[in-house]
Design a protein around this motif. Structure first.
Motif, short mmCIF file in Angstrom:
data_model
loop_
_atom_site.label_atom_id
_atom_site.label_comp_id
_atom_site.label_asym_id
_atom_site.label_seq_id
_atom_site.Cartn_x
_atom_site.Cartn_y
_atom_site.Cartn_z
N VAL A 112 0.84 -1.19 0.00
CA VAL A 112 0.00 0.00 0.00
C VAL A 112 0.88 1.24 0.00
O VAL A 112 1.70 1.45 0.90
CB VAL A 112 -0.92 0.03 1.24
CG1 VAL A 112 -1.81 1.28 1.22
CG2 VAL A 112 -1.78 -1.23 1.29
N PHE A 113 0.70 2.08 -1.02
CA PHE A 113 1.33 3.40 -1.06
C PHE A 113 0.35 4.40 -0.45
O PHE A 113 -0.82 4.45 -0.83
CB PHE A 113 1.60 3.86 -2.49
CG PHE A 113 2.62 3.06 -3.25
CD1 PHE A 113 3.45 2.15 -2.63
CD2 PHE A 113 2.76 3.23 -4.62
CE1 PHE A 113 4.39 1.42 -3.34
CE2 PHE A 113 3.70 2.52 -5.35
CZ PHE A 113 4.52 1.61 -4.71
N ALA A 114 0.82 5.25 0.48
CA ALA A 114 -0.06 6.28 1.06
C ALA A 114 0.80 7.36 1.69
O ALA A 114 2.03 7.28 1.69
CB ALA A 114 -1.02 5.67 2.08
N THR A 115 0.15 8.39 2.24
CA THR A 115 0.88 9.44 2.94
C THR A 115 1.22 8.98 4.35
O THR A 115 0.61 8.05 4.89
CB THR A 115 0.05 10.74 3.03
OG1 THR A 115 -1.08 10.51 3.90
CG2 THR A 115 -0.44 11.18 1.67
N GLN A 116 2.20 9.68 4.96
CA GLN A 116 2.58 9.32 6.33
C GLN A 116 1.40 9.42 7.28
O GLN A 116 1.21 8.58 8.17
CB GLN A 116 3.69 10.24 6.85
CG GLN A 116 4.92 10.32 5.98
CD GLN A 116 4.94 11.63 5.21
OE1 GLN A 116 4.01 11.94 4.46
NE2 GLN A 116 5.99 12.40 5.38
N LEU A 117 0.57 10.49 7.11
CA LEU A 117 -0.53 10.71 8.04
C LEU A 117 -1.58 9.63 7.90
O LEU A 117 -2.08 9.10 8.90
CB LEU A 117 -1.13 12.09 7.83
CG LEU A 117 -2.17 12.57 8.84
CD1 LEU A 117 -1.66 12.41 10.27
CD2 LEU A 117 -2.54 14.03 8.58
N THR A 118 -1.95 9.26 6.68
CA THR A 118 -2.91 8.18 6.48
C THR A 118 -2.43 6.90 7.15
O THR A 118 -3.19 6.22 7.85
CB THR A 118 -3.15 7.93 4.98
OG1 THR A 118 -3.85 9.04 4.41
CG2 THR A 118 -3.98 6.68 4.75
N LEU A 119 -1.16 6.56 6.94
CA LEU A 119 -0.62 5.32 7.47
C LEU A 119 -0.50 5.33 8.99
O LEU A 119 -0.46 4.27 9.62
CB LEU A 119 0.74 5.03 6.85
CG LEU A 119 0.75 4.77 5.34
CD1 LEU A 119 2.17 4.55 4.84
CD2 LEU A 119 -0.13 3.58 4.98
N GLU A 133 -6.18 -10.92 7.36
CA GLU A 133 -6.04 -12.05 8.27
C GLU A 133 -4.72 -12.79 8.07
O GLU A 133 -4.15 -13.34 9.01
CB GLU A 133 -7.22 -13.01 8.10
CG GLU A 133 -8.57 -12.41 8.44
CD GLU A 133 -9.71 -13.36 8.11
OE1 GLU A 133 -9.43 -14.44 7.55
OE2 GLU A 133 -10.87 -13.02 8.41
N GLY A 134 -4.22 -12.79 6.84
CA GLY A 134 -3.01 -13.53 6.54
C GLY A 134 -1.73 -12.75 6.72
O GLY A 134 -0.64 -13.28 6.48
N GLY A 135 -1.83 -11.49 7.12
CA GLY A 135 -0.64 -10.67 7.31
C GLY A 135 0.15 -10.44 6.04
O GLY A 135 1.39 -10.48 6.06
N ILE A 136 -0.57 -10.14 4.95
CA ILE A 136 0.10 -9.99 3.65
C ILE A 136 0.25 -8.54 3.22
O ILE A 136 0.76 -8.26 2.13
CB ILE A 136 -0.64 -10.78 2.54
CG1 ILE A 136 -2.06 -10.22 2.31
CG2 ILE A 136 -0.70 -12.27 2.87
CD1 ILE A 136 -2.75 -10.79 1.08
N VAL A 137 -0.19 -7.60 4.04
CA VAL A 137 -0.19 -6.19 3.66
C VAL A 137 1.02 -5.47 4.23
O VAL A 137 1.29 -5.51 5.42
CB VAL A 137 -1.48 -5.48 4.13
CG1 VAL A 137 -1.41 -3.97 3.82
CG2 VAL A 137 -2.71 -6.09 3.46
N ASP A 138 1.76 -4.82 3.35
CA ASP A 138 2.86 -3.93 3.74
C ASP A 138 2.50 -2.51 3.32
O ASP A 138 1.72 -2.30 2.37
CB ASP A 138 4.18 -4.35 3.08
CG ASP A 138 4.62 -5.73 3.51
OD1 ASP A 138 4.52 -6.03 4.71
OD2 ASP A 138 5.07 -6.51 2.64
N SER A 139 3.08 -1.52 3.99
CA SER A 139 2.74 -0.11 3.74
C SER A 139 4.00 0.69 3.47
O SER A 139 5.02 0.52 4.15
CB SER A 139 1.99 0.48 4.93
OG SER A 139 0.87 -0.32 5.27
N LEU A 140 3.91 1.60 2.50
CA LEU A 140 5.06 2.42 2.12
C LEU A 140 4.62 3.87 1.94
O LEU A 140 3.82 4.17 1.05
CB LEU A 140 5.67 1.90 0.81
CG LEU A 140 6.84 2.70 0.23
CD1 LEU A 140 8.03 2.69 1.18
CD2 LEU A 140 7.24 2.13 -1.13
N PRO A 141 5.11 4.79 2.77
CA PRO A 141 4.78 6.21 2.57
C PRO A 141 5.56 6.78 1.40
O PRO A 141 6.75 6.52 1.25
CB PRO A 141 5.20 6.86 3.89
CG PRO A 141 6.28 5.97 4.42
CD PRO A 141 5.95 4.57 3.97
#
Length: 258
Positions: A112-119, A133-141
């Motif tokens: 997931v690409f998003a802003t720092q504040l959203t994340l 549920e599977g822990g497959i989501v990573d986040s990148l500001p």
């Protein structure tokens, strides 16, 4: 009938472009909070005040529905706006749920690409906790991408190098979907598409947001009466920025017509 679109800057034009395509028989008013863009690095309570002030100005123009075309602004203020105003109000959130559902059978991860504040907001963590549920989501500001967009920096070499730098620590073979979790980011979908492996899909929340808008308009009995006229406002009343919004909307629509 007029539908209002609000964002910190020009990013929400990517959502309004979807509405213009799907709901052409409406009029549109777009408001950019040019006094305070970008929201991403700012304090939550500070940003909430900016949003309330800008939406108040839009309400004075007589809008019949409102799209908060900004993931950060939605997280911070959409509940309060719905309490204050009785018209249909549509917010946005990163398209994490459909991305997880699309990826569930592939064994691939979601980025997931998003802003720092959203994340950093509880709303985002609650969303991910609910659907991942599977822990497959990573986040990148990607804070610089908002700045690039506001500067109308669409040079392919500059943006490609930026993406390569930000993604250098990721093994893209592990990922099946990238979520564009800020409405500025779809301006760069075509550049991102060219540099990503073909197996990676790119998704955003724009189409789903407009479908939700259409359903709420129907439920509220708001007729599709308009000419597709688009008006622009910005919080610092800058005619140069108004011209920039015209340019950005035309650029986005041309990229998506290709």
């Amino acid at each position: 009938m007029t539908i209002g679109f609000f964002d910190s800057g020009i990013g929400g034009l990517s959502v309004m472009a979807e509405a213009l395509q799907r709901l052409p028989a409406q009029n549109y008013l777009y408001m950019a909070d040019t006094l305070h863009v970008p929201y991403g690095p700012k304090d939550k309570d500070e940003v909430k005040g900016y949003i309330m002030d800008a939406v108040s100005r839009m309400m004075a123009e007589g809008i019949d529905a409102l799209v908060v075309a900004c993931n950060t602004a939605t997280s911070i203020a959409v509940n309060e706006l719905r309490e204050m105003y009785s018209l249909p109000i549509v917010g946005m959130e990163p398209a994490v749920k459909p991305a997880v559902e699309m990826n569930r059978a592939t064994g691939k991860r979601v980025l997931v690409f998003a802003t720092q504040l959203t994340l950093s907001l509880p709303k985002y963590y609650a969303l991910v906790s609910r659907v991942d549920e599977g822990g497959i989501v990573d986040s990148l500001p990607l804070p610089e991408l908002v700045k690039y967009c506001e500067e109308l920096q669409f040079d392919k070499q500059v943006i490609s190098e930026y993406f390569r730098d930000k993604l250098s620590g990721y093994n893209l073979d592990d990922y099946g979907i990238i979520v564009l979790g800020c409405t500025h980011y779809p301006f760069y979908r075509h550049i991102l598409r060219e540099m990503l492996p073909p197996h990676i899909q790119i998704v955003d929340g724009n189409a789903g947001t407009v479908r939700r808008l259409s359903a709420l308009l129907t439920r509220a009995g708001i007729a599709h009466h308009g000419s597709g006229n688009v008006s622009f406002m910005c919080t610092n009343d800058d005619p140069v920025y108004i011209d920039k919004m015209h340019t950005a909307l035309a650029y986005f629509r041309n990229q998506n017509d290709e």
